[in-house]
Design an enzyme around this catalytic site. Structure first.
Site, PDB file in Angstrom:
ATOM      1  N   ARG A   1     -11.130  20.283  22.152  1.00 23.12           N
ATOM      2  CA  ARG A   1     -10.834  22.157  21.582  1.00 23.12           C
ATOM      3  C   ARG A   1      -9.735  22.113  22.009  1.00 23.12           C
ATOM      4  O   ARG A   1      -9.205  22.922  21.686  1.00 23.12           O
ATOM      5  CB  ARG A   1     -11.595  23.274  23.449  1.00 23.12           C
ATOM      6  CG  ARG A   1     -11.455  24.192  23.062  1.00 23.12           C
ATOM      7  CD  ARG A   1     -11.626  24.889  21.216  1.00 23.12           C
ATOM      8  NE  ARG A   1     -12.799  24.777  20.552  1.00 23.12           N
ATOM      9  CZ  ARG A   1     -11.994  24.185  18.771  1.00 23.12           C
ATOM     10  NH1 ARG A   1     -11.046  24.349  18.887  1.00 23.12           N
ATOM     11  NH2 ARG A   1     -13.017  24.174  18.201  1.00 23.12           N
TER      12      ARG A   1
ATOM     13  N   LYS B   1      10.068  35.516  18.905  1.00 25.66           N
ATOM     14  CA  LYS B   1       9.138  36.162  19.345  1.00 25.66           C
ATOM     15  C   LYS B   1       7.675  34.844  19.072  1.00 25.66           C
ATOM     16  O   LYS B   1       6.428  34.773  18.286  1.00 25.66           O
ATOM     17  CB  LYS B   1       9.086  36.727  18.121  1.00 25.66           C
ATOM     18  CG  LYS B   1       9.893  38.129  17.909  1.00 25.66           C
ATOM     19  CD  LYS B   1       9.292  39.274  17.052  1.00 25.66           C
ATOM     20  CE  LYS B   1      10.279  40.091  17.147  1.00 25.66           C
ATOM     21  NZ  LYS B   1      10.432  40.721  15.842  1.00 25.66           N
TER      22      LYS B   1
ATOM     23  N   LYS C   1      22.411  42.139  19.658  1.00 23.39           N
ATOM     24  CA  LYS C   1      21.986  43.253  19.172  1.00 23.39           C
ATOM     25  C   LYS C   1      21.858  44.323  19.978  1.00 23.39           C
ATOM     26  O   LYS C   1      22.827  45.031  19.983  1.00 23.39           O
ATOM     27  CB  LYS C   1      20.250  42.242  20.019  1.00 23.39           C
ATOM     28  CG  LYS C   1      19.757  41.380  19.576  1.00 23.39           C
ATOM     29  CD  LYS C   1      18.851  40.814  18.380  1.00 23.39           C
ATOM     30  CE  LYS C   1      18.163  41.837  18.131  1.00 23.39           C
ATOM     31  NZ  LYS C   1      17.000  41.463  16.969  1.00 23.39           N
TER      32      LYS C   1
ATOM     33  N   GLU D   1      24.558  42.016  15.721  1.00 27.32           N
ATOM     34  CA  GLU D   1      23.333  43.222  14.779  1.00 27.32           C
ATOM     35  C   GLU D   1      24.140  44.134  14.062  1.00 27.32           C
ATOM     36  O   GLU D   1      24.811  44.717  14.699  1.00 27.32           O
ATOM     37  CB  GLU D   1      22.013  42.906  15.189  1.00 27.32           C
ATOM     38  CG  GLU D   1      21.222  43.859  14.578  1.00 27.32           C
ATOM     39  CD  GLU D   1      19.696  44.609  15.655  1.00 27.32           C
ATOM     40  OE1 GLU D   1      19.086  43.488  15.746  1.00 27.32           O
ATOM     41  OE2 GLU D   1      20.100  45.528  15.881  1.00 27.32           O
TER      42      GLU D   1
ATOM     43  N   ASP E   1      20.039  44.826   9.895  1.00 24.02           N
ATOM     44  CA  ASP E   1      18.631  44.985   9.701  1.00 24.02           C
ATOM     45  C   ASP E   1      18.059  46.057   9.168  1.00 24.02           C
ATOM     46  O   ASP E   1      17.765  47.114   9.564  1.00 24.02           O
ATOM     47  CB  ASP E   1      18.429  44.896  11.947  1.00 24.02           C
ATOM     48  CG  ASP E   1      17.187  45.612  13.103  1.00 24.02           C
ATOM     49  OD1 ASP E   1      16.488  44.941  12.243  1.00 24.02           O
ATOM     50  OD2 ASP E   1      17.490  46.368  12.922  1.00 24.02           O
TER      51      ASP E   1
END
Length: 272
Positions: free
Chosen positions: A91, A126, A158, A188, A209
């Protein structure tokens, strides 16, 4: 990777595989085949092998597929040795293979979607906590490219950095001043006005963005080669081609690692 495998095995096996201990004689031997049941790209063979060898160094591992190649299905690998050892590792090994092959497969679909446009598909941060290195390797297997590994290897300004610094121009100028030893800098921008500010500072890469394809085309025209442009935000397989055709250099896709469905693989055991 060893620490990660040990944690995964401890989580799954715990104090022991009580089912195998109840049913499988200690001297039972078997051969198992790992089969790919859906089209896609295999990734994670090395970690799957390491799982089985961690369970039992005497297990014999034979890869039958190559990572990074699109396959319609078929035999991926074989493992042979003690039956109970194969079942203990099954597994965890499949979980890694399913997850990483799913990422490689989705990446390959995005790469195919933008083929011929000149745009490069990038991953993001992410990722699943603890699995970033493996997941980014899977992106590479699918034909994509890695963005920064973390907060330590590139300056990416950002929205929240910009708010804290007092604006795009101020943030960009400080980032450029702080960059040393070839540290990449990217800023950004969420509007064409912010793009103009960033371009005036000489920033080498700009992240656009959540802009529409029309806004992206206008951004490419305004930039006129003065900086590399990355499109980001809500990119899907349906929209990737239109975004790429605007002329941006990069398209970053968080879904590669946060939303990739697992590739369907199974293990079938044959007693010897």
């Amino acid at each position: 990777m060893q620490e990660l495998i040990d944690r995964a095995l401890a989580e799954d096996v715990g104090a022991g595989d009580v089912t195998s201990e109840a049913l499988i004689p200690p001297d039972a031997r078997a051969r198992a085949r790992i089969e790919q049941k859906a089209p896609g790209v295999i990734a994670g063979l090395r970690v799957a092998e390491a799982v089985f060898r961690r369970v039992d160094p005497e297990l014999r591992w034979h890869p039958r597929a190559r990572e990074g190649e699109w396959r319609e299905g078929g035999l991926v690998a074989e493992v042979a040795g003690a039956t109970a050892s194969i079942l203990r590792g099954e597994r965890v090994a499949l979980n890694f293979l399913d997850r990483l092959s799913g990422i490689a497969t989705l990446t390959a679909r995005f790469v195919q979607a933008v083929e011929g446009t000149g745009a490069t598909i990038l991953d993001t941060r992410k990722t699943t906590p603890g699995l970033r290195v493996l997941e980014k390797q899977a992106v590479l297997a699918g034909g994509g490219h890695n963005h920064r590994a973390g907060l330590h290897d590139a300056i990416l300004v950002k929205e929240n950095h910009i708010a804290a610094a007092g604006g795009v121009r101020q943030a960009a100028e400080r980032a450029l001043e702080a960059a040393v030893d070839g540290m990449p800098v990217e800023v950004e921008c969420s509007s064409l006005a912010e793009l103009d500010e960033a371009l005036e500072t000489g920033v080498p890469t700009i992240l656009l963005d959540n802009m529409s394809p029309e806004e992206l085309r206008r951004a490419v025209e305004r930039t006129a080669g003065r900086a590399k442009l990355e499109a980001s935000g809500g990119v899907s397989l349906d929209s990737a081609r239109a975004i790429a055709e605007t002329g941006v250099d990069f398209i970053s896709v968080g879904a590669l690692t946060h939303s990739a469905p697992a590739l369907d693989l199974s293990l079938r055991l044959e007693p010897l």
